[in-house]
Design a protein around this motif. Structure first.
Motif, PDB file in Angstrom:
ATOM      1  N   TYR A   1     100.850  68.398  29.157  1.00  0.00           N
ATOM      2  CA  TYR A   1     100.108  68.912  30.309  1.00  0.00           C
ATOM      3  C   TYR A   1     101.077  69.082  31.469  1.00  0.00           C
ATOM      4  O   TYR A   1     101.739  68.132  31.903  1.00  0.00           O
ATOM      5  CB  TYR A   1      98.996  67.937  30.692  1.00  0.00           C
ATOM      6  CG  TYR A   1      97.868  68.547  31.482  1.00  0.00           C
ATOM      7  CD1 TYR A   1      96.713  68.974  30.835  1.00  0.00           C
ATOM      8  CD2 TYR A   1      97.954  68.703  32.861  1.00  0.00           C
ATOM      9  CE1 TYR A   1      95.657  69.529  31.549  1.00  0.00           C
ATOM     10  CE2 TYR A   1      96.908  69.263  33.584  1.00  0.00           C
ATOM     11  CZ  TYR A   1      95.762  69.670  32.914  1.00  0.00           C
ATOM     12  OH  TYR A   1      94.720  70.229  33.623  1.00  0.00           O
ATOM     13  N   ILE A   2     101.179  70.302  31.986  1.00  0.00           N
ATOM     14  CA  ILE A   2     102.137  70.618  33.044  1.00  0.00           C
ATOM     15  C   ILE A   2     101.388  70.955  34.323  1.00  0.00           C
ATOM     16  O   ILE A   2     100.422  71.723  34.310  1.00  0.00           O
ATOM     17  CB  ILE A   2     103.045  71.785  32.624  1.00  0.00           C
ATOM     18  CG1 ILE A   2     103.915  71.344  31.427  1.00  0.00           C
ATOM     19  CG2 ILE A   2     103.922  72.250  33.777  1.00  0.00           C
ATOM     20  CD1 ILE A   2     104.836  72.412  30.909  1.00  0.00           C
TER      21      ILE A   2
ATOM     22  N   PRO B   1      96.389  64.594  26.661  1.00  0.00           N
ATOM     23  CA  PRO B   1      97.711  65.072  26.242  1.00  0.00           C
ATOM     24  C   PRO B   1      98.629  63.919  25.865  1.00  0.00           C
ATOM     25  O   PRO B   1      98.393  62.759  26.237  1.00  0.00           O
ATOM     26  CB  PRO B   1      98.224  65.791  27.488  1.00  0.00           C
ATOM     27  CG  PRO B   1      97.522  65.111  28.622  1.00  0.00           C
ATOM     28  CD  PRO B   1      96.155  64.786  28.103  1.00  0.00           C
ATOM     29  N   ALA B   2      99.699  64.255  25.138  1.00  0.00           N
ATOM     30  CA  ALA B   2     100.682  63.240  24.767  1.00  0.00           C
ATOM     31  C   ALA B   2     101.544  62.850  25.957  1.00  0.00           C
ATOM     32  O   ALA B   2     102.063  61.727  26.028  1.00  0.00           O
ATOM     33  CB  ALA B   2     101.562  63.767  23.636  1.00  0.00           C
ATOM     34  N   ALA B   3     101.717  63.766  26.901  1.00  0.00           N
ATOM     35  CA  ALA B   3     102.508  63.490  28.103  1.00  0.00           C
ATOM     36  C   ALA B   3     102.088  64.462  29.198  1.00  0.00           C
ATOM     37  O   ALA B   3     101.552  65.540  28.925  1.00  0.00           O
ATOM     38  CB  ALA B   3     104.001  63.635  27.836  1.00  0.00           C
ATOM     39  N   ILE B   4     102.328  64.059  30.435  1.00  0.00           N
ATOM     40  CA  ILE B   4     102.057  64.889  31.604  1.00  0.00           C
ATOM     41  C   ILE B   4     103.384  65.117  32.322  1.00  0.00           C
ATOM     42  O   ILE B   4     104.117  64.161  32.593  1.00  0.00           O
ATOM     43  CB  ILE B   4     101.067  64.215  32.557  1.00  0.00           C
ATOM     44  CG1 ILE B   4      99.758  63.888  31.839  1.00  0.00           C
ATOM     45  CG2 ILE B   4     100.803  65.086  33.784  1.00  0.00           C
ATOM     46  CD1 ILE B   4      98.869  62.921  32.608  1.00  0.00           C
ATOM     47  N   VAL B   5     103.692  66.374  32.604  1.00  0.00           N
ATOM     48  CA  VAL B   5     104.877  66.706  33.394  1.00  0.00           C
ATOM     49  C   VAL B   5     104.405  67.261  34.731  1.00  0.00           C
ATOM     50  O   VAL B   5     103.825  68.347  34.788  1.00  0.00           O
ATOM     51  CB  VAL B   5     105.779  67.733  32.681  1.00  0.00           C
ATOM     52  CG1 VAL B   5     106.985  68.077  33.559  1.00  0.00           C
ATOM     53  CG2 VAL B   5     106.242  67.200  31.330  1.00  0.00           C
ATOM     54  N   THR B   6     104.616  66.509  35.787  1.00  0.00           N
ATOM     55  CA  THR B   6     104.283  66.980  37.136  1.00  0.00           C
ATOM     56  C   THR B   6     105.564  67.525  37.766  1.00  0.00           C
ATOM     57  O   THR B   6     106.626  66.906  37.663  1.00  0.00           O
ATOM     58  CB  THR B   6     103.712  65.843  37.990  1.00  0.00           C
ATOM     59  OG1 THR B   6     104.624  64.727  37.990  1.00  0.00           O
ATOM     60  CG2 THR B   6     102.376  65.372  37.443  1.00  0.00           C
TER      61      THR B   6
ATOM     62  N   PRO C   1     101.998  58.844  29.526  1.00  0.00           N
ATOM     63  CA  PRO C   1     103.240  58.847  30.311  1.00  0.00           C
ATOM     64  C   PRO C   1     103.322  60.070  31.220  1.00  0.00           C
ATOM     65  O   PRO C   1     103.055  61.190  30.797  1.00  0.00           O
ATOM     66  CB  PRO C   1     104.342  58.868  29.248  1.00  0.00           C
ATOM     67  CG  PRO C   1     103.697  59.379  28.008  1.00  0.00           C
ATOM     68  CD  PRO C   1     102.265  58.941  28.069  1.00  0.00           C
ATOM     69  N   VAL C   2     103.689  59.825  32.470  1.00  0.00           N
ATOM     70  CA  VAL C   2     103.878  60.886  33.451  1.00  0.00           C
ATOM     71  C   VAL C   2     105.374  61.037  33.713  1.00  0.00           C
ATOM     72  O   VAL C   2     106.055  60.073  34.066  1.00  0.00           O
ATOM     73  CB  VAL C   2     103.145  60.580  34.767  1.00  0.00           C
ATOM     74  CG1 VAL C   2     103.465  61.640  35.829  1.00  0.00           C
ATOM     75  CG2 VAL C   2     101.639  60.499  34.536  1.00  0.00           C
ATOM     76  N   ILE C   3     105.875  62.245  33.529  1.00  0.00           N
ATOM     77  CA  ILE C   3     107.279  62.562  33.793  1.00  0.00           C
ATOM     78  C   ILE C   3     107.300  63.461  35.020  1.00  0.00           C
ATOM     79  O   ILE C   3     106.692  64.541  35.002  1.00  0.00           O
ATOM     80  CB  ILE C   3     107.917  63.281  32.593  1.00  0.00           C
ATOM     81  CG1 ILE C   3     107.794  62.427  31.338  1.00  0.00           C
ATOM     82  CG2 ILE C   3     109.376  63.631  32.876  1.00  0.00           C
ATOM     83  CD1 ILE C   3     107.795  63.219  30.059  1.00  0.00           C
ATOM     84  N   HIS C   4     107.954  63.020  36.072  1.00  0.00           N
ATOM     85  CA  HIS C   4     107.963  63.816  37.300  1.00  0.00           C
ATOM     86  C   HIS C   4     109.280  64.575  37.405  1.00  0.00           C
ATOM     87  O   HIS C   4     110.355  63.984  37.423  1.00  0.00           O
ATOM     88  CB  HIS C   4     107.761  62.950  38.533  1.00  0.00           C
ATOM     89  CG  HIS C   4     107.546  63.768  39.770  1.00  0.00           C
ATOM     90  ND1 HIS C   4     106.426  64.547  39.956  1.00  0.00           N
ATOM     91  CD2 HIS C   4     108.323  63.961  40.867  1.00  0.00           C
ATOM     92  CE1 HIS C   4     106.516  65.172  41.119  1.00  0.00           C
ATOM     93  NE2 HIS C   4     107.658  64.836  41.684  1.00  0.00           N
ATOM     94  N   TYR C   5     109.156  65.897  37.456  1.00  0.00           N
ATOM     95  CA  TYR C   5     110.307  66.802  37.492  1.00  0.00           C
ATOM     96  C   TYR C   5     110.523  67.242  38.939  1.00  0.00           C
ATOM     97  O   TYR C   5     109.624  67.783  39.564  1.00  0.00           O
ATOM     98  CB  TYR C   5     109.997  67.997  36.590  1.00  0.00           C
ATOM     99  CG  TYR C   5     111.167  68.848  36.155  1.00  0.00           C
ATOM    100  CD1 TYR C   5     112.458  68.653  36.626  1.00  0.00           C
ATOM    101  CD2 TYR C   5     110.967  69.875  35.245  1.00  0.00           C
ATOM    102  CE1 TYR C   5     113.503  69.426  36.209  1.00  0.00           C
ATOM    103  CE2 TYR C   5     112.012  70.681  34.810  1.00  0.00           C
ATOM    104  CZ  TYR C   5     113.275  70.454  35.299  1.00  0.00           C
ATOM    105  OH  TYR C   5     114.316  71.260  34.876  1.00  0.00           O
TER     106      TYR C   5
ATOM    107  N   ALA D   1     116.406  68.893  30.666  1.00  0.00           N
ATOM    108  CA  ALA D   1     115.061  68.438  31.014  1.00  0.00           C
ATOM    109  C   ALA D   1     114.183  68.320  29.773  1.00  0.00           C
ATOM    110  O   ALA D   1     113.432  67.347  29.607  1.00  0.00           O
ATOM    111  CB  ALA D   1     114.427  69.401  32.015  1.00  0.00           C
ATOM    112  N   ALA D   2     114.273  69.298  28.873  1.00  0.00           N
ATOM    113  CA  ALA D   2     113.481  69.255  27.638  1.00  0.00           C
ATOM    114  C   ALA D   2     113.860  68.037  26.791  1.00  0.00           C
ATOM    115  O   ALA D   2     112.980  67.365  26.225  1.00  0.00           O
ATOM    116  CB  ALA D   2     113.681  70.542  26.836  1.00  0.00           C
ATOM    117  N   ALA D   3     115.141  67.744  26.691  1.00  0.00           N
ATOM    118  CA  ALA D   3     115.591  66.577  25.927  1.00  0.00           C
ATOM    119  C   ALA D   3     115.020  65.293  26.517  1.00  0.00           C
ATOM    120  O   ALA D   3     114.586  64.399  25.786  1.00  0.00           O
ATOM    121  CB  ALA D   3     117.114  66.538  25.891  1.00  0.00           C
ATOM    122  N   ALA D   4     115.003  65.202  27.851  1.00  0.00           N
ATOM    123  CA  ALA D   4     114.471  63.994  28.511  1.00  0.00           C
ATOM    124  C   ALA D   4     112.956  63.868  28.303  1.00  0.00           C
ATOM    125  O   ALA D   4     112.450  62.766  28.083  1.00  0.00           O
ATOM    126  CB  ALA D   4     114.807  64.029  30.000  1.00  0.00           C
ATOM    127  N   VAL D   5     112.242  64.982  28.344  1.00  0.00           N
ATOM    128  CA  VAL D   5     110.795  64.947  28.117  1.00  0.00           C
ATOM    129  C   VAL D   5     110.502  64.492  26.694  1.00  0.00           C
ATOM    130  O   VAL D   5     109.636  63.626  26.461  1.00  0.00           O
ATOM    131  CB  VAL D   5     110.172  66.338  28.366  1.00  0.00           C
ATOM    132  CG1 VAL D   5     108.741  66.391  27.883  1.00  0.00           C
ATOM    133  CG2 VAL D   5     110.226  66.659  29.871  1.00  0.00           C
TER     134      VAL D   5
END
Length: 388
Positions: free
Chosen positions: A8-9, A89-94, A114-118, A377-381
């Motif tokens: 989820y972006i 979702p499996a992860a959220i990218v804000t 898990p929330v990944i903040h970009y 960034a994709a590798a880190a996500v």
């Protein structure tokens, strides 16, 4: 595949939309089965991600700019949290927009996703107290600047330097001849780039200032032709705002046209007049000397001035630890001062050359090791996804 992981972006403005689109493309290259949902603009839509609601509703900035829209933003926050709860979702990218995305991260925290903040919030610039709240809400921060990870790591928040996305923006890939031909520019005309921002409040405040500046500059440097880079989010406001400007402004609205304009400006030995923000790094990639000007609501500015912990607003200047590109903020952003700085860049080759050297040095610091920013960034996500 309905059982493929869903990411989820959430992007809240044009720069986040571009960042998210490149991230989705890089993630798909590694994991073709991934699915995506969330909030975004045209670029994420082109990657196949339909937006829950129009992204422009979140493109707000500043305390007094947000207040009139606070009920709608609160409603959209609730809708987004409910959509995430339903989709699981499996992860959220804000992406950036911390005023909205950090509240969303708090709202969905009980779900255990898990929330990944970009784009790291600039806690090193102001409001360092935000780091305590982030520790509870965010699984990882993806940092654009090389000095940021240690700040978050010291605060107990995993962080990764992924490099700045401006490096793969294509800002240095335009065609100067194509731009001049498309707009029938004579050999004597020098295009001067204007970038007033992608938020309605920004362009409403900056366009009158920029227009007055160009009026003064046209009297001192003949043959200038303003070229205004227009975000789709504010296209109508910009068209209205440049009516009556000197030099019959050219408006460029697509990414390719903007990059062609960058190339034409650089080839003509001309300059840019831009707002503070990522635009300065785009100018660095394109090799365009520039002047930075910015105004926000006076009350918001008063608050920011008392909380700010850094000497510059521009990332180019912050990374250089000196004023590579002249910047004029708030009461110092006057047509006279800005026009004088532009005139120096246009008429003194040594001044423009010194700035170009400084811009190249900044870019060297923004590269992630061994890969493009979107790939890092994709590798880190994916690493965070697998660890959850």
């Amino acid at each position: 595949m309905t059982d493929a992981p869903l990411i989820y972006i959430v992007a809240g403005e044009a720069s986040g939309d571009a960042l998210g689109a490149r991230l989705v493309a890089a993630l798909r290259a590694r994991e073709p089965g991934l699915r995506f949902a969330g909030i975004g603009g045209d670029l994420l839509a082109a990657q196949g991600m339909a937006s829950l609601f129009p992204m422009r509703e979140l493109a707000l900035m500043g305390l007094l700019e947000v207040l009139p829209n606070i009920r709608n933003v609160a409603r959209r926050l609730s809708e987004t949290a409910a959509d995430i709860a339903a989709r699981r979702p499996a992860a959220i990218v804000t992406i950036d927009s911390p005023g909205f995305t950090m509240r969303l991260a708090e709202r969905v925290q009980p779900l255990g996703i898990p929330v990944i903040h970009y784009v790291a919030p600039q806690i090193w610039a102001w409001r360092p107290g935000r780091v305590r709240k982030m520790r509870e809400r965010v699984a990882r921060v993806l940092c654009l600047l090389p000095f940021e990870p240690v700040i978050f790591d010291n605060a107990g928040i995993p962080a990764t330097f992924v490099g700045h996305p401006v490096l793969e923006s294509g800002a240095d890939g335009g065609d100067a001849a194509r731009f001049r031909a498309a707009h029938s520019l004579s050999p004597e005309e020098r295009p001067l780039l204007v970038m007033p921002g992608s938020r309605r409040m920004e362009v409403q405040r900056l366009l009158p200032l920029f227009g007055a500046t160009l009026g003064l500059l046209a009297q001192r440097v003949p043959g200038l032709r303003p070229v205004v880079a227009v975000s789709p989010l504010v296209a109508e406001a910009v068209r209205a705002g440049v009516a009556g400007w000197p030099g019959a402004p050219i408006l460029v609205e697509t990414l390719d046209a903007k990059h062609d304009a960058f190339a034409a400006v650089a080839a003509a030995g001309s300059v840019g007049l831009i707002k503070s923000g990522t635009s300065s790094l785009e100018m660095a990639v394109a090799g365009v000397p520039h002047v930075i000007a910015y105004r926000i609501n006076p009350v918001t500015a008063w608050i920011v001035e008392r909380l700010a912990r850094v000497p510059f607003a521009s990332l180019v200047n912050l990374l250089s630890e000196r004023e590579v590109a002249p910047e004029f903020l708030q009461r110092f952003a006057t047509p006279e001062a800005i026009a004088a700085a532009l005139e120096r860049l246009l008429t003194e080759p040594s001044v423009a050359a010194a700035q170009r050297d400084g811009l190249r040095a900044v870019l060297e610091r923004l590269h992630p090791p061994g890969q493009a920013p979107s790939e890092a960034a994709a590798a880190a996500v994916l690493a965070t996804l697998r660890a959850s």
